[in-house]
Design a protein around this motif. Structure first.
Motif, PDB file in Angstrom:
ATOM      1  N   VAL A 135       0.649  -1.265  -0.019  1.00 38.03           N
ATOM      2  CA  VAL A 135      -0.032  -0.154  -0.025  1.00 38.03           C
ATOM      3  C   VAL A 135       0.819   1.216  -0.192  1.00 38.03           C
ATOM      4  O   VAL A 135       1.872   1.173   0.678  1.00 38.03           O
ATOM      5  CB  VAL A 135      -0.828  -0.122   1.260  1.00 38.03           C
ATOM      6  CG1 VAL A 135      -1.639   1.255   1.291  1.00 38.03           C
ATOM      7  CG2 VAL A 135      -1.782  -1.017   1.258  1.00 38.03           C
ATOM      8  N   THR A 180      -1.991   1.673  12.168  1.00 33.01           N
ATOM      9  CA  THR A 180      -2.066   0.471  11.857  1.00 33.01           C
ATOM     10  C   THR A 180      -0.986  -0.365  12.680  1.00 33.01           C
ATOM     11  O   THR A 180       0.332  -0.159  12.973  1.00 33.01           O
ATOM     12  CB  THR A 180      -1.150   0.353  10.200  1.00 33.01           C
ATOM     13  OG1 THR A 180      -2.100   1.007   9.425  1.00 33.01           O
ATOM     14  CG2 THR A 180      -1.254  -1.342   9.822  1.00 33.01           C
ATOM     15  N   VAL A 194      -3.862   1.078  -3.037  1.00 34.88           N
ATOM     16  CA  VAL A 194      -3.574  -0.100  -2.999  1.00 34.88           C
ATOM     17  C   VAL A 194      -2.723  -0.533  -4.086  1.00 34.88           C
ATOM     18  O   VAL A 194      -3.262  -0.664  -5.485  1.00 34.88           O
ATOM     19  CB  VAL A 194      -4.524  -1.061  -3.079  1.00 34.88           C
ATOM     20  CG1 VAL A 194      -4.050  -2.589  -2.915  1.00 34.88           C
ATOM     21  CG2 VAL A 194      -5.524  -0.909  -1.558  1.00 34.88           C
ATOM     22  N   ASP A 203      -7.020   3.968   1.008  1.00 33.37           N
ATOM     23  CA  ASP A 203      -5.712   3.263   0.761  1.00 33.37           C
ATOM     24  C   ASP A 203      -5.360   3.583  -0.875  1.00 33.37           C
ATOM     25  O   ASP A 203      -6.557   3.274  -1.729  1.00 33.37           O
ATOM     26  CB  ASP A 203      -5.594   1.980   1.078  1.00 33.37           C
ATOM     27  CG  ASP A 203      -5.302   1.893   2.610  1.00 33.37           C
ATOM     28  OD1 ASP A 203      -5.005   2.687   3.214  1.00 33.37           O
ATOM     29  OD2 ASP A 203      -5.457   0.558   3.092  1.00 33.37           O
ATOM     30  N   ILE A 219      -7.476  -3.508   4.655  1.00 30.30           N
ATOM     31  CA  ILE A 219      -7.399  -2.518   3.442  1.00 30.30           C
ATOM     32  C   ILE A 219      -8.394  -1.357   3.933  1.00 30.30           C
ATOM     33  O   ILE A 219      -9.762  -1.784   4.238  1.00 30.30           O
ATOM     34  CB  ILE A 219      -7.647  -3.000   2.045  1.00 30.30           C
ATOM     35  CG1 ILE A 219      -6.352  -3.773   1.656  1.00 30.30           C
ATOM     36  CG2 ILE A 219      -7.929  -1.948   1.358  1.00 30.30           C
ATOM     37  CD1 ILE A 219      -5.131  -3.301   1.550  1.00 30.30           C
ATOM     38  N   ASP A 220      -7.728  -0.117   3.948  1.00 34.32           N
ATOM     39  CA  ASP A 220      -8.647   0.841   4.187  1.00 34.32           C
ATOM     40  C   ASP A 220      -9.365   1.563   2.938  1.00 34.32           C
ATOM     41  O   ASP A 220      -8.603   1.477   1.805  1.00 34.32           O
ATOM     42  CB  ASP A 220      -7.872   2.106   4.915  1.00 34.32           C
ATOM     43  CG  ASP A 220      -8.724   3.024   5.486  1.00 34.32           C
ATOM     44  OD1 ASP A 220      -9.433   2.868   6.688  1.00 34.32           O
ATOM     45  OD2 ASP A 220      -9.005   4.282   4.810  1.00 34.32           O
ATOM     46  N   THR A 244       1.014  -6.035   5.715  1.00 35.97           N
ATOM     47  CA  THR A 244       0.832  -5.187   4.818  1.00 35.97           C
ATOM     48  C   THR A 244       2.338  -4.659   5.027  1.00 35.97           C
ATOM     49  O   THR A 244       2.803  -4.377   6.151  1.00 35.97           O
ATOM     50  CB  THR A 244      -0.090  -4.075   5.505  1.00 35.97           C
ATOM     51  OG1 THR A 244      -1.397  -4.681   5.246  1.00 35.97           O
ATOM     52  CG2 THR A 244      -0.188  -2.953   4.273  1.00 35.97           C
ATOM     53  N   ARG A 287      -2.547   6.772   8.153  1.00 36.40           N
ATOM     54  CA  ARG A 287      -2.834   5.438   7.897  1.00 36.40           C
ATOM     55  C   ARG A 287      -1.862   4.544   8.693  1.00 36.40           C
ATOM     56  O   ARG A 287      -2.109   3.766   9.509  1.00 36.40           O
ATOM     57  CB  ARG A 287      -2.983   5.143   6.500  1.00 36.40           C
ATOM     58  CG  ARG A 287      -2.718   3.578   6.089  1.00 36.40           C
ATOM     59  CD  ARG A 287      -3.876   2.967   6.486  1.00 36.40           C
ATOM     60  NE  ARG A 287      -4.183   1.807   5.689  1.00 36.40           N
ATOM     61  CZ  ARG A 287      -3.953   0.405   5.956  1.00 36.40           C
ATOM     62  NH1 ARG A 287      -3.344   0.057   7.108  1.00 36.40           N
ATOM     63  NH2 ARG A 287      -4.279  -0.610   5.159  1.00 36.40           N
ATOM     64  N   PHE A 316       4.167  -1.068   3.411  1.00 43.45           N
ATOM     65  CA  PHE A 316       3.877   0.569   3.006  1.00 43.45           C
ATOM     66  C   PHE A 316       4.834   0.836   2.113  1.00 43.45           C
ATOM     67  O   PHE A 316       6.072   0.856   2.420  1.00 43.45           O
ATOM     68  CB  PHE A 316       3.766   1.316   3.931  1.00 43.45           C
ATOM     69  CG  PHE A 316       2.313   0.898   4.756  1.00 43.45           C
ATOM     70  CD1 PHE A 316       1.260   1.590   4.362  1.00 43.45           C
ATOM     71  CD2 PHE A 316       2.544   0.296   6.040  1.00 43.45           C
ATOM     72  CE1 PHE A 316      -0.177   1.449   5.061  1.00 43.45           C
ATOM     73  CE2 PHE A 316       1.264  -0.095   6.764  1.00 43.45           C
ATOM     74  CZ  PHE A 316      -0.118   0.345   6.082  1.00 43.45           C
TER      75      PHE A 316
END
Length: 292
Positions: free
Chosen positions: A214, A224, A276, A274, A270-271, A234, A220, A236
């Motif tokens: 992501v 997390t 992605v 996001d 998953i927001d 996840t 964010r 980033f």
């Protein structure tokens, strides 16, 4: 098998005399077996990282002459590093208290554990050792922008501790310095030390379909949660190291207030907001949960 604890993880027994927790590396006390373990770890990571680690990491290894021959002597390593970015590596017995850690970073000192894992711990060690700290972290400190980010993080950590919001900032360190990915002209690459120093996570982070990848977003990331005992669910991705340094110019106060009013996010979630880059299957962690 009993696990030996080091530094702060060992309680009072692991606390050194010095207030800043630094100790002598005692380089001469490393045994031939210690150097052989370093060599094994170095050689297998060196084969994996070309085409996977970012160019800045690879260049840092070259510039600092960190090689397979032996565990680096921190004094010589520091002399080379200081010429490049003003940083030094200081030996500590293992994990150190947060305020000590931040103070070192804020003054361009990187605290590195001086012990090395045992032969049966090649693939996983609970506490960061000299291979994780030196091979994983120090090459990036030779890059001027990343070196500035680490100093700014140390100063930010001291402020966050005073504000009682350290957990949120710890998430940023985890998902950048330890487990960060970067995208650029080379494609997706590793810069986080927890990935770069791990044979298995090097492959998982970049190539396995299971984890999410992501685009990095500060708020964010602050929300997390993360895994301390397994691969990340996840990762980033930043677009460049200037993205990190830009964080030093942000007033974190309003951000902390906004984040504290919002719920934490699960590591694999998953927001809706996001960006992605890859939506993971989650297969690896689903299988692990089923086994458990």
């Amino acid at each position: 098998m009993e696990t030996t604890r080091h530094g702060a993880a060992a309680g009072d027994a692991g606390r050194p005399v010095s207030a800043d927790w630094t100790i002598d590396q005692e380089w001469d006390s490393y045994t031939p077996e210690d150097h052989a373990i370093w060599r094994t770890l170095f050689e297998r990571q060196s084969k994996l990282l070309p085409g996977r680690a970012c160019g800045e990491f690879v260049q840092g290894l070259r510039d600092l002459t960190i090689d397979a021959g032996q565990i680096p002597d921190f004094r010589r390593l520091s002399d080379d590093l200081e010429k490049l970015t003003g940083w030094r590596v200081v030996a500590v017995p293992g994990l150190v208290p947060d305020e000590v850690f931040f103070d070192h970073l804020a003054n361009r000192r990187f605290p590195a554990g001086q012990f090395i894992r045992r032969a049966e711990q090649l693939d996983y060690i609970e506490e960061p050792d000299v291979f994780h700290d030196v091979f994983g972290h120090v090459p990036m400190l030779a890059h001027p922008v990343f070196a500035d980010y680490m100093e700014a993080y140390g100063k930010g950590g001291l402020r966050a501790q005073g504000m009682g919001v350290l957990a949120n900032l710890a998430h940023v360190y985890w998902y950048t310095v330890e487990f960060g990915l970067i995208s650029g002209v080379e494609g997706l690459r590793i810069y986080g030390s927890g990935i770069a120093s791990s044979r298995t996570e090097t492959i998982f982070a970049l190539e396995d379909p299971s984890p999410n990848r992501v685009r990095f977003d500060l708020e964010r990331v602050m929300r997390t949660l993360y895994r301390i005992d397994d691969f990340q669910e996840t990762y980033f991705v930043i677009e460049g190291f200037d993205d990190l340094l830009a964080l030093a110019d942000i007033d974190f106060g309003p951000i902390y207030r906004r984040v504290s009013a919002l719920p934490d996010l699960d590591p694999g979630s998953i927001d809706p907001a996001d960006i992605v880059l890859h939506r993971g299957t989650g297969a690896y962690h689903k299988a692990r949960r089923n086994v458990a």
